[in-house]
Design an enzyme around this catalytic site. Structure first.
Site, PDB file in Angstrom:
ATOM      1  N   GLU A 229      -6.678   3.786  -5.850  1.00  0.00           N
ATOM      2  CA  GLU A 229      -7.895   4.122  -5.106  1.00  0.00           C
ATOM      3  C   GLU A 229      -8.423   5.441  -5.657  1.00  0.00           C
ATOM      4  OE1 GLU A 229      -9.443   4.754  -0.531  1.00  0.00           O
ATOM      5  OE2 GLU A 229      -7.600   5.683  -1.195  1.00  0.00           O
TER       6      GLU A 229
ATOM      7  N   HIS B  93     -11.029  -1.408   4.810  1.00  0.00           N
ATOM      8  CA  HIS B  93     -10.828  -0.909   6.181  1.00  0.00           C
ATOM      9  C   HIS B  93     -11.467   0.465   6.410  1.00  0.00           C
ATOM     10  CE1 HIS B  93      -7.927   0.896   3.582  1.00  0.00           C
ATOM     11  NE2 HIS B  93      -7.612   1.777   4.505  1.00  0.00           N
TER      12      HIS B  93
ATOM     13  N   ASP C   5       0.864  -1.180   0.000  1.00  0.00           N
ATOM     14  CA  ASP C   5       0.000   0.000   0.000  1.00  0.00           C
ATOM     15  C   ASP C   5       0.906   1.237   0.000  1.00  0.00           C
ATOM     16  OD1 ASP C   5      -2.137   1.740   0.437  1.00  0.00           O
ATOM     17  OD2 ASP C   5      -3.110   0.353   1.829  1.00  0.00           O
TER      18      ASP C   5
HETATM   19  O1  TEU Z   1      -8.861   6.538   1.979  1.00  0.00           O
HETATM   20  C1  TEU Z   1      -9.278   7.596   1.200  1.00  0.00           C
HETATM   21  C2  TEU Z   1     -10.702   7.894   1.172  1.00  0.00           C
HETATM   22  O2  TEU Z   1     -11.120   8.760   0.457  1.00  0.00           O
HETATM   23  C3  TEU Z   1     -11.591   7.173   2.062  1.00  0.00           C
HETATM   24  O3  TEU Z   1     -12.139   6.030   1.796  1.00  0.00           O
HETATM   25  C4  TEU Z   1     -11.687   7.815   3.367  1.00  0.00           C
HETATM   26  O4  TEU Z   1     -11.222   7.018   4.388  1.00  0.00           O
HETATM   27  C5  TEU Z   1     -13.138   8.085   3.603  1.00  0.00           C
HETATM   28  O5  TEU Z   1     -13.599   8.845   2.554  1.00  0.00           O
HETATM   29  C6  TEU Z   1     -13.338   8.854   4.811  1.00  0.00           C
HETATM   30  O6  TEU Z   1     -14.702   9.060   4.933  1.00  0.00           O
HETATM   31  C7  TEU Z   1      -7.503   6.264   2.045  1.00  0.00           C
HETATM   32  C8  TEU Z   1      -7.250   5.169   3.056  1.00  0.00           C
HETATM   33  O7  TEU Z   1      -7.870   3.993   2.613  1.00  0.00           O
HETATM   34  C9  TEU Z   1      -7.712   5.634   4.398  1.00  0.00           C
HETATM   35  O8  TEU Z   1      -7.631   4.624   5.372  1.00  0.00           O
HETATM   36  C10 TEU Z   1      -6.883   6.827   4.773  1.00  0.00           C
HETATM   37  O9  TEU Z   1      -7.360   7.388   5.964  1.00  0.00           O
HETATM   38  C11 TEU Z   1      -6.889   7.896   3.687  1.00  0.00           C
HETATM   39  O10 TEU Z   1      -6.717   7.384   2.390  1.00  0.00           O
HETATM   40  C12 TEU Z   1      -5.764   8.866   3.900  1.00  0.00           C
HETATM   41  O11 TEU Z   1      -4.555   8.277   3.583  1.00  0.00           O
END
Ligand code: TEU
Length: 553
Positions: free
Chosen positions: A247, A321, A96
């Site tokens: 993502e 997660h 990641d």
């Molecule tokens: O997530 C980015 C993201 O936009 C999300 O799914 C976010 O957690 C959600 O919108 C909040 O409501 C990624 C990671 O998967 C997440 O765990 C991190 O907190 C985030 O990026 C920052 O690195």
């Protein structure tokens, strides 16, 4: 980019997966101990969430050193062993990569703060509009302004996530070079691929202006140089033969087609999230709206058709997660727990794309449903509680929202067995274990061929063995059905028809012609032949080309 229809990925949230040292926190050694379980499940790749050095205000998505392992998760020797042991079992490891931002504890940011103008260019430091007013009206994804004031510099820095996560300036070529060398480091470790965190947010606009209609995301999502930067990364780091997944929060189909085109030079696949916003009222995660199965079906269908017509590749996922548990969200935690978990899995994982199964989903793990604020660990959830109560919600209401929406719902430890710590750790777990591990756990499900675990194993086996499931054409049937998602995968040798009732009511479906072929998977005994489905009933029917099958009617 290479197609990965035959791949099935399992996501490990390292902190909650398996603790090899008894510290109460999952670690790399713990993952090694569970590789045989993953092989049993039948996955081909393992995505591990960040384990790099980090102050962990966002559980590792705030990195201070991209090429060292946080001692609480293990050592580089442990990592090398993991790669070797995984490879022996035919499993590739995906790392990641969090390159939209670094921790504010990162040496680059610390140098910037101390006045080093070279490192200030690594981030976005800007003057306020006027004293006390940030450069733009953008909100942080975790609440509050996306800008934090630094008095010593009389400037604000951009943080789309928490204050401890400063956005990197990808327009600076030296930043991109530094990122490339991080990737080269891990490529030498023989990893199989990379997941790029919020990669569609990395190209910021040239001019920072207010967002007139929203929280800022329309100003920085899929920004001006995004495709160019991704192509550069892929080209320079030779990523073409790796599994690369981006993502893509709040992105559009058109951009996803470019990011993950099968004939392009960007990523092998993307995570798009529209289907997981179907229960957000007005797009707001913290405003609960009952989901309508028909809306969920339309979104999934729109992405399936769009990516197919655009010759691009998508991921197939229900949870990760950051999301609540799928069985709690779109299925049933009660009477139809097992049937709904199975129906949802068949609905998603036989589609066109690459499955990503989040740890514990294959057991039907449910939301944590914490009842006190002190049970929560997630920075976003704790901030959301403050925001909700400051908006006039009672504490009870705010906790009710969290119990459905918090990211901690899916971060409770993996339920390996029914012992007090669920076989997760011999120490005190960092976050409470769901008491239902007494009956929802891997040990019990492994012994029960009718379990959700075995159902996932069968679905993955079907994918692994069928070219049609991997690469066949997707086609939806009975598209106005409000309760049943019905689709076909059509290949050279056979056609699969997948019929999933996504409600707790009896439901009917209609087909253009009588269904021929054999039922190869069903989540009830004696699958219906009359078009009447029991609650959450699902069936998978395979018709071989040219075979003379009895008609199911
Ligand atoms: O997530 C980015 C993201 O936009 C999300 O799914 C976010 O957690 C959600 O919108 C909040 O409501 C990624 C990671 O998967 C997440 O765990 C991190 O907190 C985030 O990026 C920052 O690195």
């Amino acid at each position: 980019m290479g197609a990965f229809g035959g791949a099935s990925v399992y996501q490990v949230y390292i902190k909650s997966f398996s603790d090899g040292h008894g510290s109460g926190i999952g670690d790399i050694l713990g993952i090694i101990h569970k590789l045989d379980y993953l092989k049993f499940l039948g996955i081909t790749h393992l995505w591990i969430t960040p384990f790099y050095v980090s102050p962990e205000i966002d559980n590792g998505y705030d990195v201070t050193d991209y090429t060292s392992i946080n001692p609480k998760y293990g050592t580089m020797e442990d990592f090398d062993l993991l790669i070797q042991e995984a490879r022996k079992r035919g499993i590739g490891v995906i790392l990641d990569m969090v390159f939209n931002h670094t921790s504010t504890q990162h040496p680059w940011f610390q140098k910037a703060l101390s006045g080093d103008t070279y490192y200030q260019q690594y981030y976005f430091f800007r003057k306020g509009k006027q004293p006390g007013v940030p450069p733009t009206n953008w909100s942080s994804k975790f609440g509050g302004s996306a800008w934090k004031y630094v008095p010593a510099l009389d400037k604000w820095y951009l943080h789309l996530f928490s204050e401890g996560q400063a956005d990197l300036n990808w327009d600076n070529q030296d930043v991109r070079k530094a990122i490339q060398s991080v990737l080269s480091f891990w490529e030498q470790k023989q990893v199989a691929g990379f997941r790029f965190d919020v990669i569609n947010l990395v190209s910021k606009p040239e001019l920072f202006t207010d967002d007139q209609n929203g929280d800022g995301r329309s100003c920085y999502t899929d920004g001006p140089h995004i495709h160019e930067y991704i192509r550069e990364l892929v080209e320079t780091c030779g990523l073409k033969n790796y599994l690369t997944v981006g993502e893509m929060s709040s992105t559009h189909l058109k951009d996803c087609i470019s990011y993950a085109s099968l004939t392009g030079n960007e990523l092998s696949m993307v995570f798009s999230f529209q289907h997981l916003k179907v229960d957000y009222a007005d797009g707001d995660k913290w405003r609960i709206q009952k989901f309508q199965p028909s809306e969920l079906f339309s979104i999934i269908d729109m992405w399936q058709r769009g990516m197919q017509e655009g010759n691009a590749w998508n991921t197939l996922f229900w949870s990760n997660h950051d999301q609540p548990r799928v069985v709690s969200r779109f299925g049933d935690e009660g009477e139809y727990w097992k049937q709904s978990a199975k129906s949802l899995a068949a609905m998603m994982y036989l589609l066109r794309g690459t499955p990503f199964i989040y740890q514990g989903e294959e057991l039907g793990m449910t939301n944590a449903h914490f009842s006190t604020l002190s049970s929560y660990r997630d920075i976003e959830s704790i901030k959301a509680y403050d925001i909700l109560t400051s908006q006039g919600n009672t504490a009870k209401n705010a906790l009710e929202v969290l119990s459905q929406r918090s990211r901690d719902n899916s971060r409770t430890p993996m339920q390996w067995d029914s012992t007090p710590h669920a076989g997760f750790s011999t120490g005190n777990p960092w976050i409470a274990i769901n008491p239902n591990h007494a009956w929802i756990n891997a040990e019990g499900e492994k012994k029960d061929p009718d379990s959700i675990l075995w159902w996932y194993k069968r679905l993955l086996l079907l994918r692994a063995q069928s070219a049609t499931i991997q690469y066949g054409t997707y086609k939806r049937l009975d598209p106005t059905n409000p309760s049943v998602f019905l689709y076909q995968r059509i290949g050279k040798e056979d056609t699969f028809t997948i019929i999933c009732n996504c409600t707790k009511n009896y439901a009917t479906f209609q087909l253009p012609s009588p269904l021929k072929g054999n039922v190869i998977l069903a989540n009830y005994l004696n699958p219906q032949k009359t078009g009447l489905l029991r609650p959450y009933e699902c069936l998978v029917v395979r018709e071989k080309k040219g075979a003379h099958h009895a008609t199911l009617s």
